[in-house]
Design a protein around this motif. Structure first.
Motif, PDB file in Angstrom:
ATOM      1  N   ILE A 228      69.654  63.078  36.785  1.00  0.00           N
ATOM      2  CA  ILE A 228      71.034  63.138  36.150  1.00  0.00           C
ATOM      3  C   ILE A 228      71.137  63.933  34.842  1.00  0.00           C
ATOM      4  O   ILE A 228      71.888  64.595  34.585  1.00  0.00           O
ATOM      5  N   ASP A 229      69.883  63.837  33.929  1.00  0.00           N
ATOM      6  CA  ASP A 229      69.795  64.502  32.759  1.00  0.00           C
ATOM      7  C   ASP A 229      70.017  66.056  33.241  1.00  0.00           C
ATOM      8  O   ASP A 229      70.805  66.829  32.649  1.00  0.00           O
ATOM      9  N   ALA A 230      69.067  66.371  34.234  1.00  0.00           N
ATOM     10  CA  ALA A 230      69.218  67.992  34.672  1.00  0.00           C
ATOM     11  C   ALA A 230      70.729  68.365  35.169  1.00  0.00           C
ATOM     12  O   ALA A 230      70.939  69.237  34.571  1.00  0.00           O
ATOM     13  N   ILE A 231      71.113  67.441  36.060  1.00  0.00           N
ATOM     14  CA  ILE A 231      72.686  68.001  36.354  1.00  0.00           C
ATOM     15  C   ILE A 231      73.429  67.935  35.136  1.00  0.00           C
ATOM     16  O   ILE A 231      74.458  69.015  35.075  1.00  0.00           O
ATOM     17  N   GLY A 232      73.732  66.959  34.196  1.00  0.00           N
ATOM     18  CA  GLY A 232      74.456  67.068  33.161  1.00  0.00           C
ATOM     19  C   GLY A 232      74.407  68.042  32.325  1.00  0.00           C
ATOM     20  O   GLY A 232      75.484  68.604  31.787  1.00  0.00           O
ATOM     21  N   ILE A 233      73.242  68.288  31.878  1.00  0.00           N
ATOM     22  CA  ILE A 233      72.998  69.463  30.831  1.00  0.00           C
ATOM     23  C   ILE A 233      72.960  70.735  31.681  1.00  0.00           C
ATOM     24  O   ILE A 233      73.554  71.999  31.053  1.00  0.00           O
ATOM     25  N   GLY A 234      72.417  70.992  32.795  1.00  0.00           N
ATOM     26  CA  GLY A 234      72.905  72.063  33.663  1.00  0.00           C
ATOM     27  C   GLY A 234      74.242  72.547  33.601  1.00  0.00           C
ATOM     28  O   GLY A 234      74.654  73.666  33.556  1.00  0.00           O
ATOM     29  N   ALA A 235      75.030  71.449  33.979  1.00  0.00           N
ATOM     30  CA  ALA A 235      76.629  71.847  34.282  1.00  0.00           C
ATOM     31  C   ALA A 235      77.297  72.335  33.181  1.00  0.00           C
ATOM     32  O   ALA A 235      78.041  73.038  33.006  1.00  0.00           O
ATOM     33  N   GLY A 236      76.890  71.745  31.959  1.00  0.00           N
ATOM     34  CA  GLY A 236      77.342  72.147  30.616  1.00  0.00           C
ATOM     35  C   GLY A 236      77.014  73.537  30.311  1.00  0.00           C
ATOM     36  O   GLY A 236      77.824  74.421  29.966  1.00  0.00           O
ATOM     37  N   LEU A 237      75.723  73.690  30.785  1.00  0.00           N
ATOM     38  CA  LEU A 237      75.426  75.125  30.524  1.00  0.00           C
ATOM     39  C   LEU A 237      76.062  76.253  31.614  1.00  0.00           C
ATOM     40  O   LEU A 237      76.442  77.563  31.044  1.00  0.00           O
ATOM     41  N   VAL A 238      76.356  76.009  32.691  1.00  0.00           N
ATOM     42  CA  VAL A 238      77.200  76.769  33.417  1.00  0.00           C
ATOM     43  C   VAL A 238      78.587  77.002  33.183  1.00  0.00           C
ATOM     44  O   VAL A 238      78.983  78.014  33.076  1.00  0.00           O
ATOM     45  N   LEU A 239      79.268  75.699  32.648  1.00  0.00           N
ATOM     46  CA  LEU A 239      80.599  75.793  32.190  1.00  0.00           C
ATOM     47  C   LEU A 239      80.613  76.797  30.953  1.00  0.00           C
ATOM     48  O   LEU A 239      81.775  77.345  30.768  1.00  0.00           O
ATOM     49  N   LEU A 240      79.513  76.815  30.030  1.00  0.00           N
ATOM     50  CA  LEU A 240      79.631  77.526  28.723  1.00  0.00           C
ATOM     51  C   LEU A 240      79.360  78.974  28.942  1.00  0.00           C
ATOM     52  O   LEU A 240      79.263  79.587  28.128  1.00  0.00           O
TER      53      LEU A 240
END
Length: 359
Positions: A228-240
């Protein structure tokens, strides 16, 4: 008139010295014992580490073997199926994460080179207001530091082959121990209990089972939290639009196995990459995402997935991880919290006894 105290005679002095020497000798003996245990652990780390890995994997996979047995699947077949599926899934996840990190290193190098000019412009004309001479001196110092340690880097490269052989040998040993624990874990448990004194066997049986159950819960919850940590931070990096979002998310996943500290450190790397490639504003947003994911992990995910029986105070977790990292590096940081959980389950009284004592 007040009488002056008489000085102790020789017999009293000897008796007091003996009374003081007993706790001092006990402390010295305890320190020597701990030192010998640490030295022994370092000497046999090539055996202890694969066994520890096998124990964690057995705690993760044993409930599935037990579930298949209840469906009337033979023990050996259930062990084989779970072992193959578990190794395929865990190995696939780790291989994907490591491959994403390795493949992203070249892109990271190109991105860093293209961003150095913008970073230098920000250092000179930004709030730091550094001079060109100061920047050049810092680059020269960094170059000299790397040049001084080039011999160490070369020697580490030459030691890669032997490290690879040790890794393969440890992998084979870990798989062998894992098969034994999954197939004959109950027999191993009974053998350990029978080796203890009769008056301690019953309590040891209960506490070993409780320790293994808590370890199993911890391993499953750690995988869920890391994912869940990887998905949350990774999704934020992709959106930015931050480059290398997939390798950074893989790093966050691997760092999630070190509670609190791991995801924060790997998230800091994501903030650094965002700062270099996208500027301070995007880096600030990534930092807020990392802090938000950490709050979600500490306040919701861990209490929900771990439960009250396995949870540890954050101070205990940080101290354990720090001690493990100082004594054994990354390996010690990963295994510190499972070790604390097992020791607490083995040496602490059951919850109902604690409640009775408190009442």
């Amino acid at each position: 008139m007040k009488e002056e105290p008489h000085p102790p005679n020789s017999a009293q002095l000897v008796r007091r010295l003996k009374e003081a020497a007993v706790p001092a000798a006990a402390c010295i003996a305890l320190i020597v014992l701990l030192y010998l245990l640490i030295r022994l652990s370092v000497m046999v780390s090539a055996v202890l580490l694969p066994c520890a890995v096998a124990l964690l994997l057995a705690a993760l996979l044993h409930p599935v073997v037990h579930w298949l047995q209840r469906l009337h699947v033979p023990r050996w077949l259930a062990t084989a199926l779970v072992l193959l599926a578990g190794v395929a899934v865990i190995g696939g996840i780790l291989a994907f994460a490591v491959n994403a990190i390795v493949s992203g290193l070249t892109d990271l190098q190109a991105t860093l080179q293209s961003s150095l000019s913008s970073l230098r412009h920000w250092l000179v004309h930004g709030p730091l207001n550094l001079s060109q001479r100061q920047i050049e001196e810092g680059i020269d110092n960094l170059t000299a530091w790397l040049r001084e340690r080039s011999d160490q880097l070369a020697s580490s490269v030459t030691a890669t082959a032997s490290a690879l052989m040790r890794f393969l040998a440890g992998t084979v040993l870990a798989l062998f121990v894992l098969v034994i624990l999954l197939h004959d874990g109950e027999r191993v448990h009974r053998a350990v209990v029978r080796a203890m004194p009769r008056d301690l066997a019953h309590r040891a049986d209960q506490r070993i089972r409780r320790a293994f159950a808590q370890l199993s819960t911890y391993v499953r919850a750690s995988i869920g939290v890391a994912l869940i940590d990887a998905i949350g931070i990774g999704a934020g990096l992709v959106l930015l639009g931050v480059p290398l979002a997939l390798p950074l998310a893989s790093l966050v996943f691997l760092g999630g196995f070190v509670p609190f500290v791991g995801a924060f450190v790997t998230g800091g790397m994501a903030v650094l990459v965002a700062f270099v490639t996208k500027g301070p504003l995007v880096a600030l947003v990534v930092f807020a995402i990392v802090i938000g994911v950490q709050q979600l992990e500490g306040n919701i995910l861990q209490p929900l997935l771990l439960g009250k029986a396995v949870r540890l105070h954050p101070l205990v977790v940080v101290l354990a991880v720090s001690t493990g990292a100082v004594t054994a590096g990354i390996v010690g940081a990963v295994f510190a919290v499972p070790l604390v959980i097992v020791l607490r389950a083995l040496f602490s009284p059951p919850s109902h006894q604690s409640d009775e004592r408190h009442a």
